[in-house]
Structures are given as structure tokens and as C-alpha cells.
Design an enzyme around this catalytic site. Structure first.
Site, PDB file in Angstrom:
ATOM      1  N   ARG A  99       0.829  -1.221   0.120  1.00 29.21           N
ATOM      2  CA  ARG A  99       0.007  -0.121   0.152  1.00 29.21           C
ATOM      3  C   ARG A  99       0.766   1.106   0.160  1.00 29.21           C
ATOM      4  O   ARG A  99       0.663   2.237  -0.756  1.00 29.21           O
ATOM      5  CB  ARG A  99      -0.928   0.048   1.213  1.00 29.21           C
ATOM      6  CG  ARG A  99      -1.881   1.044   1.188  1.00 29.21           C
ATOM      7  CD  ARG A  99      -3.308   0.922   2.258  1.00 29.21           C
ATOM      8  NE  ARG A  99      -4.114   1.888   2.000  1.00 29.21           N
ATOM      9  CZ  ARG A  99      -5.119   1.532   1.279  1.00 29.21           C
ATOM     10  NH1 ARG A  99      -5.264   0.424   0.396  1.00 29.21           N
ATOM     11  NH2 ARG A  99      -5.835   2.725   1.127  1.00 29.21           N
ATOM     12  N   VAL A 130     -10.618  10.904  -9.750  1.00 27.44           N
ATOM     13  CA  VAL A 130     -11.201   9.434  -9.788  1.00 27.44           C
ATOM     14  C   VAL A 130     -10.322   8.374  -9.466  1.00 27.44           C
ATOM     15  O   VAL A 130     -10.653   7.479  -8.897  1.00 27.44           O
ATOM     16  CB  VAL A 130     -11.743   9.455 -11.325  1.00 27.44           C
ATOM     17  CG1 VAL A 130     -12.154   7.975 -11.456  1.00 27.44           C
ATOM     18  CG2 VAL A 130     -12.853  10.319 -11.788  1.00 27.44           C
ATOM     19  N   ASP A 160     -20.316   4.945  -6.037  1.00 22.70           N
ATOM     20  CA  ASP A 160     -20.710   4.064  -4.750  1.00 22.70           C
ATOM     21  C   ASP A 160     -22.252   4.632  -4.546  1.00 22.70           C
ATOM     22  O   ASP A 160     -23.001   3.728  -4.251  1.00 22.70           O
ATOM     23  CB  ASP A 160     -20.053   4.512  -3.631  1.00 22.70           C
ATOM     24  CG  ASP A 160     -18.398   4.316  -3.886  1.00 22.70           C
ATOM     25  OD1 ASP A 160     -18.052   3.227  -4.231  1.00 22.70           O
ATOM     26  OD2 ASP A 160     -18.004   5.266  -3.663  1.00 22.70           O
ATOM     27  N   ARG A 163     -24.428   2.976  -7.168  1.00 18.44           N
ATOM     28  CA  ARG A 163     -24.598   1.497  -7.067  1.00 18.44           C
ATOM     29  C   ARG A 163     -25.721   1.499  -5.633  1.00 18.44           C
ATOM     30  O   ARG A 163     -26.421   0.444  -5.633  1.00 18.44           O
ATOM     31  CB  ARG A 163     -23.123   0.936  -6.496  1.00 18.44           C
ATOM     32  CG  ARG A 163     -22.270   1.028  -7.785  1.00 18.44           C
ATOM     33  CD  ARG A 163     -20.664   0.621  -7.077  1.00 18.44           C
ATOM     34  NE  ARG A 163     -19.888   0.296  -8.138  1.00 18.44           N
ATOM     35  CZ  ARG A 163     -18.646   0.502  -8.222  1.00 18.44           C
ATOM     36  NH1 ARG A 163     -18.138   0.971  -6.988  1.00 18.44           N
ATOM     37  NH2 ARG A 163     -17.681   0.068  -9.325  1.00 18.44           N
ATOM     38  N   HIS A 188     -13.574   6.057  -0.533  1.00 14.19           N
ATOM     39  CA  HIS A 188     -14.055   5.273  -1.642  1.00 14.19           C
ATOM     40  C   HIS A 188     -13.014   3.985  -1.454  1.00 14.19           C
ATOM     41  O   HIS A 188     -12.046   4.002  -2.102  1.00 14.19           O
ATOM     42  CB  HIS A 188     -13.637   5.934  -3.004  1.00 14.19           C
ATOM     43  CG  HIS A 188     -13.918   5.134  -4.303  1.00 14.19           C
ATOM     44  ND1 HIS A 188     -15.117   4.672  -4.558  1.00 14.19           N
ATOM     45  CD2 HIS A 188     -13.099   4.601  -4.947  1.00 14.19           C
ATOM     46  CE1 HIS A 188     -14.966   3.557  -5.333  1.00 14.19           C
ATOM     47  NE2 HIS A 188     -13.705   3.586  -5.772  1.00 14.19           N
TER      48      HIS A 188
END
Ligand SMILES: NC(=O)C1=CN([C@@H]2O[C@H](COP(=O)(O)OP(=O)(O)OC[C@H]3O[C@@H](n4cnc5c(N)ncnc54)[C@H](O)[C@@H]3O)[C@@H](O)[C@H]2O)C=CC1
Ligand SMILES: O=C([O-])CC(=O)C(=O)O
Length: 329
Positions: A99, A130, A160, A163, A188
């Protein structure tokens, strides 16, 4: 009345989302059917040829609203005069990458882009990030742009939100147009929290209508939060058309406003509302009007929601601390 063209910069223009996004911007879906646009495309040098190919196709559409296309591998050129900046290009996580490596690689992209926005974008620039990790990439870009008002840097959680709308509509046997006031809180990422406690389905409280906490905890929330991974599994590639659609929705709403009696979700710098530490770029319920957004205030947060918001915000704080440790803030 003839309007001046709006400069829209898109990074990662030759990528999957870029291909789904550019044609909709050029056809007027981003800003409105009466707003001419000039596209400014940023790509890395090896992808300039592919960006040229997309530009050839844009030309071949003869879009009445498209007044020009410029392509560059230099952020200082691509962000020159940008009124809207869509930061899509990012370094995807590859095998064996930790990460921290991902955050560092993206720092190398979003820091210079933030600096270029600071130095060259139009005074009214609106930025949507984005590219993942979107919230923290937005924080990096914002930190590199001290002369741009911090609230102009936003991160995308509209995918999200969309969705969640569809999942709730399916569960309640209603249409997405029957649903109002849904909220995505936090990052996100898989820790995000889609909240239906303030949402309405056909004018009635959504949580009461559903009346099924097991569905909420074990189906709805994980389905929305892990949808990106499910798309990758099914499609063999990450969400592109739906992500492009959400980017269009995010900017369109920011510029043109939320409908009366509804709100949307945007990743925005926290002002400390709802216990989210000031400065973190976290998703909130917002209303938009006159090209600005406001956090919806005064919502009661129950224990179920509080724990989930706190967990996602904690992740955002850890990401911020990691990029701070890398000298990116
Ligand atoms: N916030 C959200 O809801 C979502 C975010 N995403 C993220 O969006 C990003 C883009 O996705 P795709 O278009 O599918 O990826 P892609 O890999 O197809 O395209 C990315 C493009 O960015 C370009 N690029 C890389 N570094 C750049 C730089 N420094 N400047 C300009 N361009 C650069 C690459 O050359 C490539 O053409 C990914 O990070 C993905 O994870 C995807 C779906 C939803
Ligand atoms: O998970 C990914 O890499 C793509 C993404 O952000 C999404 O679809 O929400």
C-alpha cells in the site's frame, strides 16, 4: 447567446475510463446541452499515440459543442486554463506492491498535477479525483495547490452512491427515481458506509421500509462497498463506463445543482462536521447550488452508522498519515 467554451482537462485520457468519458463530455453531458467545451488531454508520453487516436474519433463524431482538443504529456500545458479538471490517470496496484508503494507512486503523479493546477488552472477550477486511492490522491493534489481554495478538490464517491441507489431500488421493488437522500460516508474503499437511515423510498423512510437489519449489514453494505472488486472479477477489468458515468454525474450536479428535496454524495474536505477530522477528504451528504456544495447538517447518526463512519474515517486518517510520512503533504 453564444457562451464561451469551458476548458475540461482529463488525465489518463487514453485509459479505459477516459474512453468512456470523453465522448460524453464532448456531447454535452458533463456541463449541459448548451455549453461548448474544449478538451485538454494529459497522458504519459508512451500513451500519447493512443490519446491521439481517441482525439481522431472525437473529431469524427463532429460534436457541435466540441471546440477543440489539445493533447500533452506536460501537466503545465494540460491544466492551462482548466475550468474543470478530471484526474483519472493513476498508478494501479500491481503484483507485489505494498500500500505504501502505491501511495508513493501516486504521490509522484498527484503532487505535480496539484502544483500545475495551482500555477496554471483558471481561477474557478473545479477538481474531481477519480484515480485511486481517490480520497488520498485528492488530498495530495490539494496540498500541492495552496493558492486554490481547498474545497475545489473533491474525490469521487458518486459511483458508490449510484450503486447503492440501484441495490435499494431492487430490494424495495421501486425505481431509482423513487429514492432520495441516500448517503455514502467515508472513503472510496471497502470501508465506505452507504447509509439508508435518512433515505426515502417513495417518500417513506428507507430503513423502516426495508426493516431488515441483516440485509443491511450482510448484503447491502458489502455489495455496494465491494462492487468494484466484483466487477473486476466478472469483467476481468475494473469498472469503466459506470465510473465515467459517475464522474459526469458528480460534475454535472456540482455545476448545475441537486434537485429540491434530495442530496448527493461527494468526497470533500471535511470542515469537522459529523466528527470527521477537519481537512480529511471524506464522503458526505451534500446539496449543490450555484456551483458550490454544502454538507447536509443536523442528521441524527445512530450507533450502527457511527461505528461504520468512524471506521472509514479512521482508514482515511491512516492514509493521510502515510502520505504525510512520505513527505507528500
Ligand atoms: N473513484 C472511483 O469510483 C473509481 C476509480 N477508479 C480508478 O480510476 C483510475 C483509472 O482507471 P482506468 O481508466 O480503468 O485505468 P487505465 O489503466 O485503463 O487508464 C489509466 C490511464 O492513466 C494514464 N496515466 C498514468 N499515469 C499518468 C499521469 N501521470 N498522467 C496522465 N495520465 C497518466 C495511463 O497511461 C492510462 O492510460 C484507476 O486508478 C482506477 O482504480 C476506477 C473506477 C471507479
Ligand atoms: O476497485 C477498483 O479498482 C475500481 C473502483 O474503484 C470501483 O469500481 O469502485
Amino acid at each position: 447567446m453564444t457562451r464561451n467554451a469551458v476548458n475540461v482537462t482529463v488525465t489518463g485520457a487514453a485509459g479505459q475510463i477516459g474512453y468512456a468519458l470523453l465522448f460524453r463530455i464532448a456531447s454535452g453531458h458533463l456541463l449541459g446541452p448548451d455549453v461548448p467545451v474544449k478538451l485538454r488531454l494529459l497522458e504519459i508520453t508512451p500513451a500519447l499515440g493512443a490519446a491521439e487516436g481517441t482525439a481522431m474519433e472525437l473529431d469524427d463524431c463532429a460534436f457541435p459543442l466540441l471546440e477543440g482538443i489539445e493533447i500533452s504529456d506536460d501537466p503545465n500545458v494540460a491544466f492551462d486554463g482548466a475550468n474543470v479538471a478530471l484526474l483519472v490517470g493513476a498508478r494501479p496496484r500491481t503484483k507485489g506492491m505494498e500500500r505504501g508503494d502505491l501511495l508513493e507512486a501516486n504521490g509522484g503523479i498527484f503532487k505535480p498535477q496539484g502544483r500545475a493546477i495551482n500555477d496554471h488552472a483558471a481561477d474557478d477550477v473545479k477538481v474531481l479525483v477519480v484515480g485511486n486511492p481517490a480520497n488520498t490522491n485528492a488530498l495530495i493534489a490539494q496540498a500541492a495547490a495552496p493558492d486554490v481554495p481547498a474545497e475545489r478538490f473533491t474525490a469521487m464517491t458518486r459511483l458508490d452512491h449510484n450503486r447503492a441507489l440501484t441495490q435499494l431500488a431492487k430490494k424495495t421493488g421501486t425505481a431509482v427515481t423513487d429514492i432520495r437522500k441516500l448517503t455514502i460516508w467515508g472513503n472510496h474503499s471497502a470501508t465506505q458506509y452507504p447509509d439508508i437511515f435518512h433515505a426515502e423510498v417513495a417518500g417513506k423512510n428507507a430503513a423502516e421500509t426495508v426493516n431488515d437489519e441483516t440485509w443491511l449489514a450482510d448484503e447491502f453494505i458489502p455489495t455496494v462497498a465491494k462492487r468494484g472488486a466484483a466487477i473486476i472479477e466478472a469483467r476481468g477489468a475494473s469498472s469503466a463506463a459506470s465510473a465515467a458515468n459517475a464522474a459526469i454525474d458528480h460534475v454535472h450536479t456540482w455545476v448545475n445543482g441537486t434537485p429540491a428535496g434530495d442530496w448527493t454524495s461527494m468526497g470533500i474536505p471535511s470542515d469537522g462536521s459529523y466528527g470527521v477530522p477537519e481537512g480529511l477528504i471524506s464522503s458526505f451528504p451534500v446539496t449543490c447550488a450555484d456551483g458550490t456544495y454544502k454538507i447536509v447538517q443536523g442528521l441524527d447518526i445512530n450507533d450502527f452508522s457511527r461505528a461504520r463512519i468512524d471506521a472509514s474515517v479512521q482508514e482515511l486518517a491512516e492514509e493521510r498519515d502515510a502520505v504525510r510520512g512520505l513527505g507528500l503533504l
